[in-house]
Design an enzyme around this catalytic site. Sequence first.
Site, PDB file in Angstrom:
ATOM      1  NE  ARG A  97     -15.390 -26.887  41.416  1.00 42.17           N
ATOM      2  CZ  ARG A  97     -15.138 -26.910  42.732  1.00 42.17           C
ATOM      3  NH1 ARG A  97     -15.998 -26.416  43.589  1.00 42.17           N
ATOM      4  NH2 ARG A  97     -14.024 -27.440  43.178  1.00 42.17           N
ATOM      5  CB  SER A 139      -9.763 -31.769  32.614  1.00 45.32           C
ATOM      6  OG  SER A 139      -9.532 -31.374  33.941  1.00 45.32           O
ATOM      7  CG  ASP A 193     -10.137 -33.936  35.273  1.00 41.14           C
ATOM      8  OD1 ASP A 193      -9.134 -34.459  34.747  1.00 41.14           O
ATOM      9  OD2 ASP A 193     -11.291 -34.051  34.794  1.00 41.14           O
TER      10      ASP A 193
HETATM   11 MG    MG Z   1     -14.354 -31.841  36.026  1.00 43.30          MG
END
Ligand code: MG
Length: 465
Positions: free
Chosen positions: A78, A147, A200
Amino acid sequence: SGRWARAEGVVRELEERCASPAGKLRQVADAMTVEMHAGLASEGGSKLKMLISYVDNLPTGDEQGLFYALDLGGTNFRVMRVQLGGKERRVVKEESKEVSIPPHLMVGSSDELFDFIAAELAKFVASEGEGFHLSVGRQRELGFTFSFPVRQTSIASGTLIKWTKGFSIEETIGEDVVVELTKAMERQGLDMRVAALVNDTIGTLAGGRYYDNDVVAAVILGTGTNAAYVERAHAIPKWHGLLPKSGEMVINMEWGNFRSSHIPLTEYDQALDVESLNPGEQIFEKIISGMYLGEILRRVLLKLAEEAAFFGDSIPTKLKIPFILRTPDMSAMHHDTSSDLRVVGNKLKEILGISGTSLKARKLVIYICDIIAFRGARLSAAGIVGILKKLGRDTVASSGSEKQRTVIAMDGGLFEHYTKFSQCLESTVKELLGEEAAESVVIKLANDGSGIGAALMAAAHSQYT
Ligand code: MG
Ligand code: ADP
């Protein structure tokens, strides 16, 4: 008939091996606390890496300006931009875009992966419009949420320890992922500085704290699973640097790699692990996270087909394909409330090519979903209680002292969408803490806190402040 007896035998054995009564969960929680201590004591002291994040200050609300965030950590990534307006105005405007990662890039070359990401980021930056203001003469700054296990060397640098969750690109291991991203941005002609590297869990913790001062830990339950929490700096023996002014340090537990003899494991888990990209690693993750729950279910159904001719005389070929049954499909079946379990029937047909299942068979599938999902949820709850124990927040505050609220920020598609899973997790935390202690503990969905969290970390570590 013989088939049913055999099928029920398989399921009964699964149920016994997955059993997680409170006593066992307490042992798991205790083991988590012990491993946390060990991982903080020395490098390599535990399966829990307990990585130092270099985040010693969480957001205050005063952050201001335009910041970008990029979140890489699963099947999608994202990009996001946010205009922060300080204490009063908070998040003035935000925009984001999600892009799925072509599977071949997850196992290809480092440059190809980072080029793809940087190109998407550049496109997104080019679409920056009204409501976003970069102060004159400033370079755009980014919080990079990455992450995977990283050995952090400062707030904006860190080397990759290993890939997880289906990524496997040998040449990235040991490299500084900020350098990799920065080089790729340069190749794209994108002028942007990575101001903070977080994962994250830390992003979620930061985002959670921005909105609620009592957030002390964050847990991700998505494709993978992990947790982070705020530790007292002097309780980290392996930290030899200066003690931060705040007296605190955020620890990235990498709890997906937790394992303990108290964790209930089955033959299915063992086979899944052996055949995985990372055998012997991420055992906790492999029994509780979204990447694997559907795959465990597939393995049990395959066993039923093989041992009990559960789907007829021949074994459905699709049932032999690893990862064909995804956790969202398992979740859809599990939440089927129709009287004829039509969703279960349709999923079995669409995904596995198994048609004409009886209601009785569908009910058994649901029962298997219960076993697999509830084991994962209960173990996640035990992990959370382990953290609360480490923080001394698992019991009722001693009489006279003020009641202390404790908030755990949760994020990830599994926790967000798999309602039966999250409900079971929450009720198990209550069960383990007891009614009274549970009253002051809040499990809170911090939806997409990690994106805003990374942007906030970039703001806090801007070159201009
Ligand atoms: Mg994630
Ligand atoms: P990631 O962990 O990849 O960064 P998310 O936090 O969005 O991304 O989590 C996505 C994961 O959540 C999926 O891989 C899937 O395992 C799980 N998930 C998504 N939707 C559902 C659903 N409806 N039911 C159960 N699990 C889901």
